[in-house]
Design a protein around this motif. Structure first.
Motif, PDB file in Angstrom:
ATOM      1  N   LEU A 124     -37.660  13.004 -32.179  1.00 44.65           N
ATOM      2  CA  LEU A 124     -38.755  13.066 -33.151  1.00 44.65           C
ATOM      3  C   LEU A 124     -39.774  14.011 -32.560  1.00 44.65           C
ATOM      4  O   LEU A 124     -40.141  13.870 -31.386  1.00 44.65           O
ATOM      5  CB  LEU A 124     -39.359  11.678 -33.350  1.00 44.65           C
ATOM      6  CG  LEU A 124     -40.618  11.528 -34.240  1.00 44.65           C
ATOM      7  CD1 LEU A 124     -40.722  10.097 -34.760  1.00 44.65           C
ATOM      8  CD2 LEU A 124     -41.922  11.903 -33.531  1.00 44.65           C
ATOM      9  N   HIS A 125     -40.184  15.013 -33.317  1.00 48.78           N
ATOM     10  CA  HIS A 125     -41.263  15.866 -32.819  1.00 48.78           C
ATOM     11  C   HIS A 125     -42.390  15.992 -33.824  1.00 48.78           C
ATOM     12  O   HIS A 125     -42.231  15.740 -35.013  1.00 48.78           O
ATOM     13  CB  HIS A 125     -40.730  17.231 -32.367  1.00 48.78           C
ATOM     14  CG  HIS A 125     -40.216  18.100 -33.476  1.00 48.78           C
ATOM     15  ND1 HIS A 125     -38.881  18.334 -33.680  1.00 48.78           N
ATOM     16  CD2 HIS A 125     -40.873  18.802 -34.424  1.00 48.78           C
ATOM     17  CE1 HIS A 125     -38.736  19.146 -34.716  1.00 48.78           C
ATOM     18  NE2 HIS A 125     -39.917  19.447 -35.197  1.00 48.78           N
ATOM     19  N   LEU A 126     -43.564  16.361 -33.308  1.00 50.96           N
ATOM     20  CA  LEU A 126     -44.754  16.569 -34.136  1.00 50.96           C
ATOM     21  C   LEU A 126     -44.850  18.032 -34.513  1.00 50.96           C
ATOM     22  O   LEU A 126     -44.549  18.915 -33.704  1.00 50.96           O
ATOM     23  CB  LEU A 126     -46.011  16.185 -33.347  1.00 50.96           C
ATOM     24  CG  LEU A 126     -46.418  14.711 -33.351  1.00 50.96           C
ATOM     25  CD1 LEU A 126     -47.508  14.486 -32.307  1.00 50.96           C
ATOM     26  CD2 LEU A 126     -46.905  14.275 -34.732  1.00 50.96           C
ATOM     27  N   GLU A 127     -45.267  18.311 -35.738  1.00 47.44           N
ATOM     28  CA  GLU A 127     -45.507  19.691 -36.158  1.00 47.44           C
ATOM     29  C   GLU A 127     -46.473  19.697 -37.337  1.00 47.44           C
ATOM     30  O   GLU A 127     -46.785  18.660 -37.914  1.00 47.44           O
ATOM     31  CB  GLU A 127     -44.188  20.370 -36.539  1.00 47.44           C
ATOM     32  CG  GLU A 127     -43.475  19.733 -37.717  1.00 47.44           C
ATOM     33  CD  GLU A 127     -42.119  20.391 -37.991  1.00 47.44           C
ATOM     34  OE1 GLU A 127     -41.494  20.930 -37.055  1.00 47.44           O
ATOM     35  OE2 GLU A 127     -41.695  20.359 -39.159  1.00 47.44           O
ATOM     36  N   GLN A 128     -46.949  20.907 -37.673  1.00 45.12           N
ATOM     37  CA  GLN A 128     -47.869  21.040 -38.806  1.00 45.12           C
ATOM     38  C   GLN A 128     -47.096  21.293 -40.079  1.00 45.12           C
ATOM     39  O   GLN A 128     -46.073  21.954 -40.068  1.00 45.12           O
ATOM     40  CB  GLN A 128     -48.741  22.284 -38.636  1.00 45.12           C
ATOM     41  CG  GLN A 128     -49.492  22.422 -37.367  1.00 45.12           C
ATOM     42  CD  GLN A 128     -50.123  23.808 -37.331  1.00 45.12           C
ATOM     43  OE1 GLN A 128     -49.445  24.823 -37.224  1.00 45.12           O
ATOM     44  NE2 GLN A 128     -51.437  23.851 -37.423  1.00 45.12           N
ATOM     45  N   MET A 139     -44.009  14.303 -38.791  1.00 51.56           N
ATOM     46  CA  MET A 139     -43.035  13.933 -37.765  1.00 51.56           C
ATOM     47  C   MET A 139     -41.689  14.403 -38.294  1.00 51.56           C
ATOM     48  O   MET A 139     -41.300  14.041 -39.399  1.00 51.56           O
ATOM     49  CB  MET A 139     -42.995  12.410 -37.580  1.00 51.56           C
ATOM     50  CG  MET A 139     -44.303  11.827 -37.091  1.00 51.56           C
ATOM     51  SD  MET A 139     -44.244  10.015 -36.920  1.00 51.56           S
ATOM     52  CE  MET A 139     -44.342   9.512 -38.641  1.00 51.56           C
ATOM     53  N   GLU A 140     -40.998  15.241 -37.528  1.00 41.41           N
ATOM     54  CA  GLU A 140     -39.638  15.593 -37.927  1.00 41.41           C
ATOM     55  C   GLU A 140     -38.694  14.691 -37.148  1.00 41.41           C
ATOM     56  O   GLU A 140     -38.674  14.702 -35.921  1.00 41.41           O
ATOM     57  CB  GLU A 140     -39.336  17.076 -37.660  1.00 41.41           C
ATOM     58  CG  GLU A 140     -37.921  17.426 -38.122  1.00 41.41           C
ATOM     59  CD  GLU A 140     -37.589  18.921 -38.054  1.00 41.41           C
ATOM     60  OE1 GLU A 140     -38.494  19.748 -38.227  1.00 41.41           O
ATOM     61  OE2 GLU A 140     -36.405  19.231 -37.804  1.00 41.41           O
ATOM     62  N   ILE A 141     -37.941  13.873 -37.882  1.00 37.47           N
ATOM     63  CA  ILE A 141     -37.070  12.869 -37.264  1.00 37.47           C
ATOM     64  C   ILE A 141     -35.628  13.295 -37.514  1.00 37.47           C
ATOM     65  O   ILE A 141     -35.191  13.394 -38.660  1.00 37.47           O
ATOM     66  CB  ILE A 141     -37.352  11.479 -37.864  1.00 37.47           C
ATOM     67  CG1 ILE A 141     -38.829  11.120 -37.661  1.00 37.47           C
ATOM     68  CG2 ILE A 141     -36.435  10.423 -37.241  1.00 37.47           C
ATOM     69  CD1 ILE A 141     -39.325  10.018 -38.570  1.00 37.47           C
ATOM     70  N   VAL A 145     -35.485  14.428 -41.277  1.00 35.66           N
ATOM     71  CA  VAL A 145     -36.485  13.932 -42.224  1.00 35.66           C
ATOM     72  C   VAL A 145     -37.869  14.377 -41.770  1.00 35.66           C
ATOM     73  O   VAL A 145     -38.226  14.239 -40.601  1.00 35.66           O
ATOM     74  CB  VAL A 145     -36.420  12.393 -42.305  1.00 35.66           C
ATOM     75  CG1 VAL A 145     -37.566  11.841 -43.142  1.00 35.66           C
ATOM     76  CG2 VAL A 145     -35.078  11.951 -42.875  1.00 35.66           C
ATOM     77  N   HIS A 146     -38.631  14.960 -42.697  1.00 43.28           N
ATOM     78  CA  HIS A 146     -40.036  15.271 -42.434  1.00 43.28           C
ATOM     79  C   HIS A 146     -40.886  14.157 -43.024  1.00 43.28           C
ATOM     80  O   HIS A 146     -40.841  13.908 -44.225  1.00 43.28           O
ATOM     81  CB  HIS A 146     -40.427  16.605 -43.065  1.00 43.28           C
ATOM     82  CG  HIS A 146     -39.915  17.792 -42.296  1.00 43.28           C
ATOM     83  ND1 HIS A 146     -38.709  18.382 -42.557  1.00 43.28           N
ATOM     84  CD2 HIS A 146     -40.452  18.479 -41.256  1.00 43.28           C
ATOM     85  CE1 HIS A 146     -38.526  19.389 -41.708  1.00 43.28           C
ATOM     86  NE2 HIS A 146     -39.565  19.476 -40.909  1.00 43.28           N
ATOM     87  N   ALA A 147     -41.629  13.472 -42.154  1.00 37.85           N
ATOM     88  CA  ALA A 147     -42.454  12.347 -42.583  1.00 37.85           C
ATOM     89  C   ALA A 147     -43.918  12.682 -42.333  1.00 37.85           C
ATOM     90  O   ALA A 147     -44.295  12.989 -41.200  1.00 37.85           O
ATOM     91  CB  ALA A 147     -42.068  11.085 -41.816  1.00 37.85           C
TER      92      ALA A 147
HETATM   93 MN    MN Z   1     -39.610  20.990 -39.330  1.00 41.21          MN
END
Ligand code: MN
Length: 483
Positions: free
Chosen positions: A131-135, A161-163, A20-22
């Motif tokens: 969970l990681h952070l990205e643009q 946040m990609e979960i 999931v991209h949040a």
């Molecule tokens: Mn992604």
């Protein structure tokens, strides 16, 4: 009981995981000071960093990091004190830098879990992998000009946040329940608004099927599914497609697919041969992210009460059923409204009014619980009027409808319309005598043993008193008169 789909050659199990991209709630982007408000005119929220002008350097936004940590804590996950940003290289028109800054091998949040609620009242725990952070990237607009595509960079650089979940999901219902619970937790935490229509929450669904007891078979990824209902439909459609492939002697190929909600099927987007080689490497413009444990502890101390804890407290403190508690904590605003009414009143009665009359009024008026037609304090005053016998529960329903219509206070409505309950036993006895005289045939039947007629007499007396007779006193007077 494991959920299975029946094929022509027997039963199949679904194996599913969600990515999931949040979109992070923050005023500014992940690496620039540009604004993030939804719906602004194209390219009005773009800094030189977002547009990838030569020589521009990213600067990490502390609030976005805090939001990722809060989310990790809310998912009962490990927070990694050391994480790193990498460049994920690919070419696309809406990605001016030619790479996305993301976290590949070293995400900020590690393993966690979500407890999902199923329709039959049971729960299951679904593992969170990371969970990681990205643009985020920009957006291509293909419908603004007959021969040209336009690029809007407002979204470019917004923090996501990609979960990623474990492949623990076993049915369409569980996939929907997972996304619903994740969305609920994010909204409680205030880290993502969960607005799927605006694209703040988007799910990639990984699906494979297997015979019960088998290990994993090849999976396919269904990209960018944008509602909970579509996620459930996509899981089922993709599982059925794969079963058909296996059962006709074919082999499922690993590929990326899209869900077509109009036709209820998935179709191929790109196959593994066309999979990207992203050539990840650490972003040389950014230092590794090192977190101070004291800061994490401080963020943890300020976390709000989350839905599971709140539902457990509602059951314990207010004596509510598991179902009622779950309905009332669905939205933070609903839970707050309920608690404001329940304080100082019968909590079960408060729950019935909120879930019954108030929810119906919200539906009818199209208002939200955050902007209710009847404030919690007014509903509380209505319950006071029932509790002190000023009005009966039945009259209270009428008063409530008028409160919804006019916004007036219940006490004022009761006075203005003369709805005070009649507790004068003389008036009640008179009404009883009148009713019994008018129905002497029924009185005879009652006396010969037809007990059920008692309810009929109660109804007639209440009718004669325009619904204002005190129900307990009416019952007493009738029993006296009929004995
Ligand atoms: Mn992604």
């Amino acid at each position: 009981m494991t959920y299975t789909l029946e094929g022509r050659t027997g039963a199949w199990e679904i194996v599913c995981g969600l990515e999931v991209h949040a979109q992070v709630i923050s005023k500014a982007k992940l690496f620039s000071g540009a604004a993030t408000a939804f719906g602004a005119a194209p390219n009005t929220q773009v800094s030189f960093v977002d547009a990838a002008f030569p020589g521009m350097l990213p600067v990490i936004n502390r609030e976005c990091v805090a939001q990722a940590i809060r989310t990790g804590l809310g998912l009962k996950a490990e927070i990694n004190l050391w994480s790193r940003f990498d460049r994920k290289n690919y070419f696309y028109a809406d990605l001016p830098a030619g790479y996305q800054i993301s976290q590949y091998q070293h995400p900020i949040v590690g393993r966690g879990e979500i407890v999902i609620d199923l329709a039959d009242g049971t729960t299951r725990t679904i593992g969170i992998t990371r969970l990681h952070l990205e643009q985020d990237a920009g957006k291509s607009l293909h419908d603004q000009h007959p021969t040209k595509s336009y690029i809007d960079l407002n979204r470019a650089g917004v923090a996501l946040m990609e979960i990623v979940s474990e492949p623990d999901i076993r049915s369409p219902e569980e996939a929907g329940a997972y996304l619903a619970k994740l969305r609920q937790i994010l909204r409680y935490l205030g880290t993502c608004d969960g607005n799927m229509e605006e694209g703040s929450l988007r799910a990639d669904v990984n699906v494979s099927v297997r015979r019960p007891g088998e290990m994993y078979r090849t999976r396919c990824e269904v990209k960018n599914v944008n509602s909970i209902r579509f996620v459930m439909q996509a899981v089922e459609a993709e599982a059925r497609r794969q079963i058909e492939v296996w059962e006709s002697g074919g082999e499922v190929q690993q590929e990326t697919r899209l869900f077509d909600p109009n036709r209820g099927v998935t179709r191929p987007m790109r196959s593994k041969e066309h999979a990207h080689d992203y050539r990840y490497f650490p972003d040389p413009d950014l230092l590794p992210l090192e977190l101070d444990p004291a800061w994490i502890a401080e963020l943890k101390a300020h976390l709000p009460e989350l839905p599971d804890a709140k539902a457990a407290r509602f059951q314990r403190d207010y004596g509510l059923s598991a179902y009622d508690a779950r309905v009332l904590v669905a939205e933070q605003a609903t839970a707050d409204y309920y608690e404001a009414v329940a304080r100082g009143h019968d909590p079960k009665q408060a729950a019935n009014w909120v879930m019954g009359d108030l929810f119906a009024a919200l539906n009818r008026t199209g208002r939200s619980i955050a902007d209710p037609p009847v404030p919690a304090a007014s509903l509380g005053r209505l319950l006071d009027l029932i509790a002190d016998d000023t009005i009966s529960g039945r009259i209270a329903k009428q008063v409530f409808e008028e409160m919804v219509e006019t916004g007036a206070d219940p006490v004022a409505i009761v006075e203005a319309r003369g709805l005070r309950q009649v507790t004068d036993t003389g008036a009640i006895d008179a009404a009883v005598a009148q009713v019994l005289a008018a129905h002497s045939d029924k009185v005879a039947e009652y006396k010969s043993g037809k007990d059920k007629l008692f309810g009929f007499f109660v109804g007639q007396v209440m009718k004669a008193m325009a619904g204002k007779g005190n129900p307990a006193l009416v019952n007493e007077a009738l029993k006296r008169a009929l004995s």
